[in-house]
Design a protein around this motif. Structure first.
Motif, PDB file in Angstrom:
ATOM      1  N   ASP A  47       7.541 -16.272 -14.311  1.00  0.00           N
ATOM      2  CA  ASP A  47       7.284 -17.376 -13.799  1.00  0.00           C
ATOM      3  C   ASP A  47       6.052 -17.305 -13.153  1.00  0.00           C
ATOM      4  N   PRO A  48       5.064 -17.688 -13.991  1.00  0.00           N
ATOM      5  CA  PRO A  48       3.549 -17.476 -13.370  1.00  0.00           C
ATOM      6  C   PRO A  48       3.297 -18.374 -12.152  1.00  0.00           C
ATOM      7  N   GLU A  49       3.828 -19.283 -11.879  1.00  0.00           N
ATOM      8  CA  GLU A  49       3.792 -20.256 -10.842  1.00  0.00           C
ATOM      9  C   GLU A  49       4.060 -19.675  -9.517  1.00  0.00           C
ATOM     10  N   ALA A  50       5.479 -19.105  -9.670  1.00  0.00           N
ATOM     11  CA  ALA A  50       6.017 -18.380  -8.513  1.00  0.00           C
ATOM     12  C   ALA A  50       4.901 -17.224  -8.004  1.00  0.00           C
ATOM     13  N   ALA A  51       4.577 -16.476  -9.154  1.00  0.00           N
ATOM     14  CA  ALA A  51       3.944 -15.205  -8.991  1.00  0.00           C
ATOM     15  C   ALA A  51       2.599 -15.699  -8.257  1.00  0.00           C
ATOM     16  N   ALA A  52       2.095 -16.750  -8.627  1.00  0.00           N
ATOM     17  CA  ALA A  52       0.622 -17.306  -8.053  1.00  0.00           C
ATOM     18  C   ALA A  52       0.873 -17.852  -6.555  1.00  0.00           C
ATOM     19  N   ARG A  53       2.082 -18.455  -6.318  1.00  0.00           N
ATOM     20  CA  ARG A  53       2.279 -18.608  -4.866  1.00  0.00           C
ATOM     21  C   ARG A  53       2.378 -17.380  -4.103  1.00  0.00           C
ATOM     22  N   MET A  54       3.310 -16.538  -4.715  1.00  0.00           N
ATOM     23  CA  MET A  54       3.488 -15.150  -4.011  1.00  0.00           C
ATOM     24  C   MET A  54       2.118 -14.578  -3.867  1.00  0.00           C
ATOM     25  N   VAL A  55       1.131 -14.344  -4.670  1.00  0.00           N
ATOM     26  CA  VAL A  55      -0.155 -13.849  -4.452  1.00  0.00           C
ATOM     27  C   VAL A  55      -0.862 -14.678  -3.638  1.00  0.00           C
ATOM     28  N   ASP A  56      -0.879 -15.814  -3.486  1.00  0.00           N
ATOM     29  CA  ASP A  56      -1.625 -16.668  -2.498  1.00  0.00           C
ATOM     30  C   ASP A  56      -0.975 -16.465  -1.097  1.00  0.00           C
ATOM     31  N   GLU A  57       0.190 -16.273  -0.646  1.00  0.00           N
ATOM     32  CA  GLU A  57       0.872 -15.845   0.489  1.00  0.00           C
ATOM     33  C   GLU A  57       0.151 -14.380   0.887  1.00  0.00           C
ATOM     34  N   ALA A  58       0.339 -13.633  -0.429  1.00  0.00           N
ATOM     35  CA  ALA A  58      -0.359 -12.107   0.079  1.00  0.00           C
ATOM     36  C   ALA A  58      -1.930 -12.291   0.651  1.00  0.00           C
ATOM     37  N   HIS A  59      -2.377 -13.185  -0.108  1.00  0.00           N
ATOM     38  CA  HIS A  59      -3.827 -13.193   0.311  1.00  0.00           C
ATOM     39  C   HIS A  59      -4.088 -13.512   1.684  1.00  0.00           C
ATOM     40  N   GLY A  60      -2.950 -14.647   2.396  1.00  0.00           N
ATOM     41  CA  GLY A  60      -3.057 -15.094   3.398  1.00  0.00           C
ATOM     42  C   GLY A  60      -2.616 -13.744   4.484  1.00  0.00           C
ATOM     43  N   GLU A  61      -1.739 -12.964   4.124  1.00  0.00           N
ATOM     44  CA  GLU A  61      -1.248 -11.895   4.739  1.00  0.00           C
ATOM     45  C   GLU A  61      -2.595 -10.898   5.038  1.00  0.00           C
ATOM     46  N   VAL A  62      -3.155 -10.594   3.820  1.00  0.00           N
ATOM     47  CA  VAL A  62      -4.312  -9.899   3.938  1.00  0.00           C
ATOM     48  C   VAL A  62      -5.505 -10.153   5.049  1.00  0.00           C
ATOM     49  N   LYS A  63      -5.641 -11.473   5.133  1.00  0.00           N
ATOM     50  CA  LYS A  63      -6.597 -12.044   5.978  1.00  0.00           C
ATOM     51  C   LYS A  63      -6.166 -12.053   7.544  1.00  0.00           C
ATOM     52  N   VAL A  64      -4.899 -12.012   7.593  1.00  0.00           N
ATOM     53  CA  VAL A  64      -4.248 -11.785   9.238  1.00  0.00           C
ATOM     54  C   VAL A  64      -4.110 -10.234   9.387  1.00  0.00           C
ATOM     55  N   ALA A  65      -3.915  -9.500   8.584  1.00  0.00           N
ATOM     56  CA  ALA A  65      -4.186  -8.053   8.857  1.00  0.00           C
ATOM     57  C   ALA A  65      -5.383  -7.526   9.073  1.00  0.00           C
ATOM     58  N   LEU A  66      -6.399  -8.031   8.334  1.00  0.00           N
ATOM     59  CA  LEU A  66      -7.926  -7.820   8.583  1.00  0.00           C
ATOM     60  C   LEU A  66      -8.214  -8.269  10.021  1.00  0.00           C
ATOM     61  N   GLN A  67      -7.622  -9.422  10.390  1.00  0.00           N
ATOM     62  CA  GLN A  67      -8.070  -9.882  11.651  1.00  0.00           C
ATOM     63  C   GLN A  67      -7.281  -9.024  12.899  1.00  0.00           C
ATOM     64  N   GLU A  68      -6.283  -8.516  12.484  1.00  0.00           N
ATOM     65  CA  GLU A  68      -5.390  -7.760  13.425  1.00  0.00           C
ATOM     66  C   GLU A  68      -6.212  -6.327  13.545  1.00  0.00           C
ATOM     67  N   LEU A  69      -6.626  -5.845  12.486  1.00  0.00           N
ATOM     68  CA  LEU A  69      -7.627  -4.702  12.368  1.00  0.00           C
ATOM     69  C   LEU A  69      -8.878  -4.808  13.247  1.00  0.00           C
ATOM     70  N   ARG A  70      -9.608  -5.973  12.950  1.00  0.00           N
ATOM     71  CA  ARG A  70     -10.907  -6.114  13.813  1.00  0.00           C
ATOM     72  C   ARG A  70     -10.097  -6.097  15.088  1.00  0.00           C
ATOM     73  N   ASP A  71      -9.363  -6.947  15.733  1.00  0.00           N
ATOM     74  CA  ASP A  71      -9.117  -6.865  17.124  1.00  0.00           C
ATOM     75  C   ASP A  71      -8.852  -5.784  17.573  1.00  0.00           C
ATOM     76  N   LEU A  72      -8.083  -4.810  16.894  1.00  0.00           N
ATOM     77  CA  LEU A  72      -7.793  -3.302  17.473  1.00  0.00           C
ATOM     78  C   LEU A  72      -9.299  -2.685  17.531  1.00  0.00           C
ATOM     79  N   ALA A  73      -9.819  -2.737  16.538  1.00  0.00           N
ATOM     80  CA  ALA A  73     -10.958  -2.008  16.527  1.00  0.00           C
ATOM     81  C   ALA A  73     -11.871  -2.323  17.677  1.00  0.00           C
ATOM     82  N   ARG A  74     -11.841  -3.860  18.071  1.00  0.00           N
ATOM     83  CA  ARG A  74     -12.733  -4.207  19.150  1.00  0.00           C
ATOM     84  C   ARG A  74     -12.302  -3.633  20.550  1.00  0.00           C
TER      85      ARG A  74
END
Length: 399
Positions: A230-257
């Protein structure tokens, strides 16, 4: 535990009178007990110190002398207790510097014991007390039967000499002893603060970025399985994962700050405090007047002090504006944070003020809060200045 100097004006007994009041009987008891205590102290001093000095050329001599000095410390403690109970003399207990170093090894403990000024002063006290003990015992005993009309004045005269002797030889070594006790207390605060910070960082990593990265790994695994079916479902999950990566990076930046902000390292207090002020919910004016940058540790403490104070302004003050001023005066770094809020802040009000005061005190700093009900609130902090060496930070004003 912070030690305070003796307060002779506050433990002064009432004036002597012809009547034999309870104070007089306590002083007479002290004078009569001088002789047995003096004999015991003199015998101990001559026996233990004499043997220790005599055998100092052998292996066992110095340990015996060190043990004898620690025993003299105990005799000094007993004399302080007797003076406190019968004469009302409040003498602080010296810090246990020599006793507390045994866990560091035999030789450090031996050396610190042999050069212990408290022990040697106690030796001098017990040694010189024998003739004085005989004199006070004889005079007070005879006065009970012969000179009893003036006994209160005689007892007061003799016990005043005892008070002066006890304060002079059995008190802590003034500033040195108090400073040792303060540094021991401050060291405990620093250790507790560092441990709390480590626990906070571990908790933030475990509950924040780590949990998101685990969910991200699981999501990418599921997307990999669905990629062919199901490539479409896989693409949606990758897109969600991309959003999670951004949130995780922001949390790491806040922690480093929160550990040490990059802007503080790169540009100094002026830019770092301006960045804090821009995130505050209250308009803040920042004025930093420093010709050079302080040491990194002092700069970090100043930054986090202002950061926590501005968080309190945002959460609790109800202010319409606030100001931050930082400048150097001699060998001190001065910080002042003010707001025009409702006031009423207290050191024990649950806003972290007491914790800030402890952290500043651990590095020989000061923390002063003035916050009357109705406002305004002004917090002044003071830190020792230590040069960084070459890094500069100029004067700036930013609204």
């Amino acid at each position: 535990m912070t030690m305070n100097p003796p307060a002779p004006d506050n433990d002064r007994p009432p004036p002597a009178r012809f009547a034999l009041d309870p104070w007089t009987w306590k002083e007479i008891s002290y004078l009569l007990s001088n002789l047995p205590m003096a004999v015991a102290g003199f015998v101990y001093t001559v026996f233990m110190i004499g043997i220790g000095v005599g055998l100092s050329v052998t292996v066992v001599g110095l340990p015996l002398l060190a043990g004898g000095l620690q025993g003299a410390r105990l005799l000094g403690r007993a004399e302080r207790g007797r003076a406190r109970a019968l004469l009302g003399v409040r003498i602080d207990e010296p810090s246990a510097t020599a006793l507390g170093r045994r866990d560091r090894g035999v030789f450090p403990w031996l050396w610190s014991s042999l050069k212990d000024p408290v022990g040697w002063r106690a030796v001098l006290y017990t040694f010189m007390r024998l003739p004085w003990g005989v004199l006070t015992f004889v005079v007070s005993f005879l006065s009970l039967f012969v000179l009893w009309p003036v006994l209160p004045f005689t007892a007061r005269l003799l016990t005043n000499a005892d008070r002066a002797m006890a304060r002079g030889l059995l008190s802590p070594s003034d500033e040195l002893e108090r400073r040792i006790a303060e540094l021991e207390s401050d060291r405990g605060v620093v250790v507790d603060t560092a441990a709390a910070d480590l626990r906070r960082i571990e908790r933030d990593l475990h509950d924040g970025a780590q949990a998101r990265l685990v969910a991200l790994a699981m999501g990418l695994g599921l997307a990999k399985e669905k990629l062919t079916q199901d490539p479409e479902a896989a693409a949606r999950m990758v897109d969600e994962a991309h959003g999670e990566v951004k949130v995780a990076l922001q949390e790491l930046r806040d922690l480093a700050r929160g550990i040490h902000p990059a802007v503080l390292t790169d540009r100094g207090l002026d830019a770092a405090l301006s960045a804090i002020a821009s995130r505050c919910t209250v308009p803040v004016t920042v004025e930093v007047d420093l010709a050079s940058r302080p040491a990194q540790a002092i700069e970090g403490i100043a930054y986090f002090t202002v950061s926590e104070l501005l968080q309190n302004v945002s959460k609790h003050s109800g202010a319409g504006s606030a100001s931050v001023e930082v400048w150097r005066s001699g060998e001190r770094l001065l910080i002042q944070v003010s707001d025009d809020g409702r006031g009423g802040a207290r050191m024990d009000g649950g806003t972290g003020m007491s914790g800030l005061a402890e952290r500043l005190g651990a590095v020989d700093g000061l923390f002063v809060l003035r916050s009357p009900v109705g406002g305004p609130t002004t917090v002044a902090a003071e830190l020792p200045w230590r040069d960084r060496g070459g890094d500069g930070a100029g004067t700036a004003k930013r609204p």
